[in-house]
Design a protein around this motif. Structure first.
Motif, short mmCIF file in Angstrom:
data_model
loop_
_atom_site.label_atom_id
_atom_site.label_comp_id
_atom_site.label_asym_id
_atom_site.label_seq_id
_atom_site.Cartn_x
_atom_site.Cartn_y
_atom_site.Cartn_z
N MET A 1 -51.03 -18.29 88.05
CA MET A 1 -51.84 -17.71 89.11
C MET A 1 -53.12 -17.14 88.51
SD MET A 1 -50.95 -14.68 91.79
CE MET A 1 -51.41 -13.30 90.79
N PHE A 2 -54.24 -17.40 89.17
CA PHE A 2 -55.53 -16.86 88.78
C PHE A 2 -56.21 -16.35 90.04
CE2 PHE A 2 -54.43 -20.20 85.82
CZ PHE A 2 -54.63 -19.58 84.60
N CYS A 3 -56.69 -15.13 90.01
CA CYS A 3 -57.39 -14.54 91.15
C CYS A 3 -58.72 -13.99 90.67
CB CYS A 3 -56.60 -13.38 91.76
SG CYS A 3 -54.98 -13.83 92.37
N ILE A 4 -59.75 -14.21 91.48
CA ILE A 4 -61.07 -13.67 91.19
C ILE A 4 -61.55 -12.97 92.46
CG2 ILE A 4 -63.43 -14.20 90.51
CD1 ILE A 4 -62.26 -16.82 89.29
N GLU A 5 -61.98 -11.72 92.31
CA GLU A 5 -62.46 -10.88 93.41
C GLU A 5 -61.35 -10.45 94.35
OE1 GLU A 5 -65.45 -9.50 93.61
OE2 GLU A 5 -66.05 -10.54 91.81
N HIS A 6 -60.69 -11.38 95.00
CA HIS A 6 -59.63 -11.03 95.95
C HIS A 6 -58.35 -11.78 95.59
CE1 HIS A 6 -62.49 -8.94 98.45
NE2 HIS A 6 -63.29 -9.99 98.35
N GLY A 7 -57.26 -11.05 95.59
CA GLY A 7 -55.97 -11.65 95.27
C GLY A 7 -55.14 -11.85 96.52
N LEU A 8 -53.93 -12.28 96.30
CA LEU A 8 -52.99 -12.41 97.40
C LEU A 8 -52.76 -11.03 98.02
CD1 LEU A 8 -50.47 -14.73 95.54
CD2 LEU A 8 -52.15 -15.42 97.25
N LYS A 9 -52.33 -11.02 99.27
CA LYS A 9 -52.19 -9.76 99.99
C LYS A 9 -51.29 -8.78 99.24
CE LYS A 9 -51.00 -7.70 104.37
NZ LYS A 9 -50.59 -7.84 105.73
N TRP A 10 -50.15 -9.25 98.73
CA TRP A 10 -49.23 -8.35 98.03
C TRP A 10 -49.87 -7.78 96.76
CZ3 TRP A 10 -48.05 -9.56 93.06
CH2 TRP A 10 -48.15 -10.91 92.67
N LEU A 11 -50.71 -8.59 96.09
CA LEU A 11 -51.37 -8.13 94.89
C LEU A 11 -52.40 -7.05 95.21
CD1 LEU A 11 -51.85 -8.38 91.84
CD2 LEU A 11 -53.46 -10.24 92.34
N MET A 12 -53.17 -7.25 96.25
CA MET A 12 -54.17 -6.26 96.65
C MET A 12 -53.52 -4.96 97.10
SD MET A 12 -56.67 -7.94 95.66
CE MET A 12 -57.91 -6.72 96.02
N GLU A 13 -52.34 -5.05 97.72
CA GLU A 13 -51.62 -3.84 98.11
C GLU A 13 -51.18 -3.06 96.87
OE1 GLU A 13 -48.50 -5.23 100.69
OE2 GLU A 13 -49.90 -5.62 102.33
N LEU A 14 -50.75 -3.77 95.82
CA LEU A 14 -50.36 -3.10 94.58
C LEU A 14 -51.57 -2.44 93.90
CD1 LEU A 14 -47.76 -5.60 93.07
CD2 LEU A 14 -47.32 -3.44 94.23
N VAL A 15 -52.72 -3.10 93.96
CA VAL A 15 -53.94 -2.50 93.40
C VAL A 15 -54.23 -1.18 94.11
CG1 VAL A 15 -56.45 -2.76 93.23
CG2 VAL A 15 -54.96 -4.68 92.63
N LYS A 16 -54.09 -1.18 95.42
CA LYS A 16 -54.35 0.05 96.19
C LYS A 16 -53.34 1.13 95.84
CE LYS A 16 -55.18 1.86 100.82
NZ LYS A 16 -55.58 3.10 100.23
N ILE A 17 -52.08 0.76 95.71
CA ILE A 17 -51.04 1.74 95.34
C ILE A 17 -51.35 2.34 93.97
CG2 ILE A 17 -48.62 2.01 94.67
CD1 ILE A 17 -47.98 -0.07 96.89
#
Length: 130
Positions: A104-120
């Protein structure tokens, strides 16, 4: 923000695994031509070895020195310790790779679950989400 996760075949010590993952992520950041890099790890030994001013002569020294060399690609970079409770993103990526068996590679925006973990991580532990 960039994130990557790749499965590695083999049996390695936790320290070597952390260093291999960091090396791969730094190469990913170089490919993205990021302007700065902030590394937060839950492996105190890796952080200590990377931040040491002397050459690492331990068995893992070749990886430590490669990481140090890669970090020189940025005029400003830092490697700091953060407890595992404050790094749910890393645990989430590792779990994803373990069960999904795909890179998996994400740039700027990740999958929804990943972005939720970033926020947490950001909310709970006062971490930068950049």
């Amino acid at each position: 923000m960039g994130a990557s996760a790749q499965q590695v075949v083999g049996t390695f010590s936790p320290l070597v695994t952390e260093l291999m993952a960091l090396k791969a992520d730094l190469c990913f950041s170089i490919d993205l031509r990021t302007l700065h890099v902030v590394v937060e790890m839950d492996c105190t030994e890796a952080v200590r070895l990377i931040n040491a001013s002397d050459t690492c002569i331990a068995g893992e020294g070749f990886l430590v020195e490669e990481v140090k060399s890669l970090l020189k690609c940025w005029s400003a970079s830092c490697v700091t310790f953060k407890p595992r409770e404050c790094n749910k993103v890393a645990h989430g990526l590792a779990t994803f790779i373990l069960y999904e068996n795909e890179n998996m590679f994400c740039i700027e925006h990740g999958l929804k679950w990943l972005m939720e973990l970033v926020k947490i991580d950001s909310d709970v532990c006062n971490l930068s989400s950049n």
